[in-house]
Scaffold this active site. Sequence first.
Site, short mmCIF file in Angstrom:
data_model
loop_
_atom_site.label_atom_id
_atom_site.label_comp_id
_atom_site.label_asym_id
_atom_site.label_seq_id
_atom_site.Cartn_x
_atom_site.Cartn_y
_atom_site.Cartn_z
N ASP A 52 0.86 -1.18 0.00
CA ASP A 52 0.00 0.00 0.00
C ASP A 52 0.90 1.24 0.00
O ASP A 52 1.45 1.62 1.03
CB ASP A 52 -0.90 0.01 1.23
CG ASP A 52 -1.95 -1.10 1.23
OD1 ASP A 52 -1.71 -2.13 0.56
OD2 ASP A 52 -2.98 -0.94 1.90
N LYS B 197 -6.92 3.60 -2.94
CA LYS B 197 -7.29 3.51 -1.52
C LYS B 197 -7.50 4.91 -0.96
O LYS B 197 -6.81 5.85 -1.34
CB LYS B 197 -6.16 2.77 -0.79
CG LYS B 197 -6.27 2.70 0.73
CD LYS B 197 -5.11 1.90 1.29
CE LYS B 197 -5.01 1.99 2.80
NZ LYS B 197 -3.85 1.23 3.34
N LYS C 136 -10.15 0.38 -2.03
CA LYS C 136 -10.00 0.04 -0.62
C LYS C 136 -10.38 1.24 0.22
O LYS C 136 -9.84 2.34 0.03
CB LYS C 136 -8.57 -0.39 -0.32
CG LYS C 136 -8.32 -0.70 1.16
CD LYS C 136 -6.91 -1.24 1.39
CE LYS C 136 -6.60 -1.41 2.86
NZ LYS C 136 -5.23 -1.96 3.10
#
Length: 238
Positions: free
Chosen positions: A95, A157, A186
């Site tokens: 991430d 995300k 996400k």
Amino acid sequence: MATITETALAATLDHAILKPELTRAQVDAELDIAAQWRVFSVCVRPSDVAHAAQRLAGTGVAVGTVIGFPHGTTSTAGKVAEAAQALADGATEFDMVVNIGALRSGFDEVVTADIRAVVQATGLHITKVILETALLNEEEIVRGSTLAEVGGADFVKTSTGFAGGGATTAHVRLMRGSVGPRMQVKASGGVRSYADALQMLAAGATRLGTSASGIILAEARRGDQGGAALGAVDNASY
């Protein structure tokens, strides 16, 4: 509101173990929670990757980590080196935080190159791009989502959980509508209850980042949707 089984919900959760003050004993307790509830993955600090991979071996829980966290201002070379080390240590999901200042400055080529370099460093593994939506306007969220897709990432995300604001259903919908079907979304930052999780999934998220996995799944087991309704959620803890 539609419901989801505990097992199906667990398969959407990345259990976040990212607070800088956590001791090894506290990290281990969180890793054990992840294994107990059989969440999809943990998202740990880079220095914890090797330990997490060893402790979770055989549990079916994947190990992910963060890159350029939490500000995104690490150089591209630094992000690539961080990703390479995490990959060697056993991480299978990454991430990365977008270069927020570059995105807000309109330096789209810089942002895309930064993302693409990390994607290439992680090979065939899942790469997610954290936009930090609390710091962006709608145009920047749309553009950031598009650049994440152009750069070859697998997910876009919402948040790190450390910028004073977390995921909102409005931002999740905006991100979902900004990218093609190959890309996933996400939601992270303040997802603290089963009700929160249901609303984020309904808005278009397919993965949820949270440090409250045990709480959420215990509520799912009870069928409890009584958690706080989510417009903008409290971002007390990832």
